[in-house]
Design a protein around this motif. Structure first.
Motif, short mmCIF file in Angstrom:
data_model
loop_
_atom_site.label_atom_id
_atom_site.label_comp_id
_atom_site.label_asym_id
_atom_site.label_seq_id
_atom_site.Cartn_x
_atom_site.Cartn_y
_atom_site.Cartn_z
N VAL A 201 0.83 -1.20 0.00
CA VAL A 201 0.00 0.00 0.00
C VAL A 201 0.87 1.25 0.00
N LEU A 202 1.96 1.23 0.76
CA LEU A 202 2.90 2.34 0.86
C LEU A 202 4.28 1.89 0.42
N GLN A 203 5.15 2.86 0.12
CA GLN A 203 6.56 2.59 -0.05
C GLN A 203 7.24 2.78 1.32
N PRO A 204 8.19 1.93 1.68
CA PRO A 204 8.90 2.14 2.96
C PRO A 204 9.50 3.54 3.07
N ALA A 205 9.96 4.09 1.94
CA ALA A 205 10.59 5.41 1.95
C ALA A 205 9.62 6.52 2.32
N GLN A 206 8.32 6.26 2.23
CA GLN A 206 7.34 7.28 2.58
C GLN A 206 7.18 7.46 4.09
N ILE A 207 7.65 6.51 4.86
CA ILE A 207 7.36 6.48 6.30
C ILE A 207 8.49 7.14 7.08
N LEU A 208 8.18 8.22 7.76
CA LEU A 208 9.14 8.92 8.61
C LEU A 208 8.75 8.65 10.06
N ASP A 209 9.22 7.53 10.60
CA ASP A 209 8.84 7.16 11.96
C ASP A 209 9.98 7.42 12.93
N GLY A 210 9.63 7.47 14.21
CA GLY A 210 10.62 7.66 15.26
C GLY A 210 10.35 8.83 16.18
N LEU A 211 9.39 9.70 15.83
CA LEU A 211 9.06 10.81 16.72
C LEU A 211 8.44 10.30 18.02
N PRO A 212 8.79 10.90 19.16
CA PRO A 212 8.03 10.59 20.37
C PRO A 212 6.57 11.01 20.17
N HIS A 213 5.67 10.29 20.78
CA HIS A 213 4.27 10.70 20.68
C HIS A 213 4.11 12.07 21.33
N PRO A 214 3.41 13.02 20.67
CA PRO A 214 3.33 14.38 21.19
C PRO A 214 2.39 14.58 22.37
N SER A 215 1.86 13.51 22.93
CA SER A 215 0.98 13.62 24.10
C SER A 215 1.73 14.23 25.29
N GLY A 216 1.01 15.00 26.09
CA GLY A 216 1.60 15.57 27.30
C GLY A 216 2.11 14.53 28.27
N ALA A 217 1.55 13.32 28.20
CA ALA A 217 2.02 12.24 29.07
C ALA A 217 3.43 11.79 28.71
N ASN A 218 3.91 12.22 27.56
CA ASN A 218 5.24 11.84 27.06
C ASN A 218 6.23 12.99 27.20
N ALA A 219 6.01 13.86 28.19
CA ALA A 219 6.72 15.14 28.28
C ALA A 219 8.23 14.97 28.35
N GLU A 220 8.73 14.01 29.11
CA GLU A 220 10.18 13.88 29.26
C GLU A 220 10.84 13.48 27.95
N ARG A 221 10.26 12.51 27.24
CA ARG A 221 10.83 12.08 25.97
C ARG A 221 10.81 13.22 24.95
N ILE A 222 9.73 13.97 24.94
CA ILE A 222 9.63 15.11 24.04
C ILE A 222 10.72 16.14 24.36
#
Length: 265
Positions: A201-222
């Protein structure tokens, strides 16, 4: 993809929304599917921005997003708007709304997405340059488990019912964006996108993964990802090696994009 909106528009128009305070109170008329503890209710999120160069992908709309989107669609319908106008307004009102947005903008700026797009910053993706952005969810319609927001357990690609929700809705939507990049929010979504890449369905090159989830519960990682917190001050819950690796890989992909005309290879 056939629109479901005409089927649900009368129920949206006539809904007594103040009486609905959780998934369990959503009227049966909105139910799309059910499997054991899982229920899927319709949300007016069918608007697709085909001009987008970036597709942000969340897991699934929660109840608050459902309520915000339905409320806006109701206002539009009662005001005489067309189906397309109502769907577009509902998407703007409900998708990625609230305190998650400032974190998301900062993370996207940190990896240099704005440079690839030729923008001063990614905040304009939610305003002046919204035509470059499409907002989506791996599970388009809100999934609840036992009457509560589904949070990713079990993993969507590991569960037959949830996989069917992906292929029935999001996979068809994703195929409309062969030249866009997809940015998943969270590991469950990233795994879903990579599964869709294996399915063609997608090309692997289209996927830019690795960002921490932007939820406030993830504040330290962000904070660490953004360089606002020193490594020596991190708690044991945060893995700096993984975050450093993800940040570097994303920056390199964006640098390649900025130096070329197509997708990263």
């Amino acid at each position: 993809m056939p629109h479901l909106f005409p089927r649900f528009a009368p129920d949206i128009r006539n809904l007594d929304l103040p009486l609905i305070d959780g998934h369990a109170r959503i009227p049966p008329a909105f139910l799309l599917d059910r499997d054991g503890p899982f229920e899927v209710n319709y949300i007016p999120f069918e608007s697709v921005n085909l001009a987008a160069r970036v597709v942000l992908v969340g897991l699934t709309p929660g109840f608050v997003q459902w309520r915000n989107a339905v409320a806006e669609a109701q206002v539009q319908l009662r005001g005489g708007a067309s189906a397309d106008e109502a769907l577009s307004a509902a998407k703007r009102a409900g998708a990625f709304s609230g305190p998650i947005r400032p974190n998301l903008v900062a993370l996207l700026d940190r990896i240099g997405l704005h440079r690839w797009l030729g923008l001063p910053g990614c905040a304009t993706l939610f305003g002046q340059h919204a035509h470059l952005l499409h907002l989506a969810s791996l599970l388009r319609h809100p999934v609840s488990r036992g009457g509560k927001n589904y949070s990713g357990t079990p993993a969507p690609i590991a569960h037959r019912f949830l996989r069917r929700q992906i292929t029935e809705y999001f996979a068809q939507e994703a195929a409309l964006f062969p030249d866009a990049v997809f940015i998943p929010l969270g590991p469950a979504v990233a795994n879903g996108l990579h599964w869709l890449a294996k399915e063609g369905v997608l090309q692997p090159a289209q996927i830019l993964d690795g960002l921490p989830h932007p939820s406030g519960a993830n504040a330290e990682r962000i904070a660490y990802f953004l360089g606002r917190k020193e490594r020596s001050t991190l708690s044991t819950r945060t893995d700096p090696v993984r975050l450093d690796s993800a940040r570097e890989a994303l920056a390199q992909k964006l640098e390649r994009l900025c130096g070329g005309t197509g997708l990263v290879t």
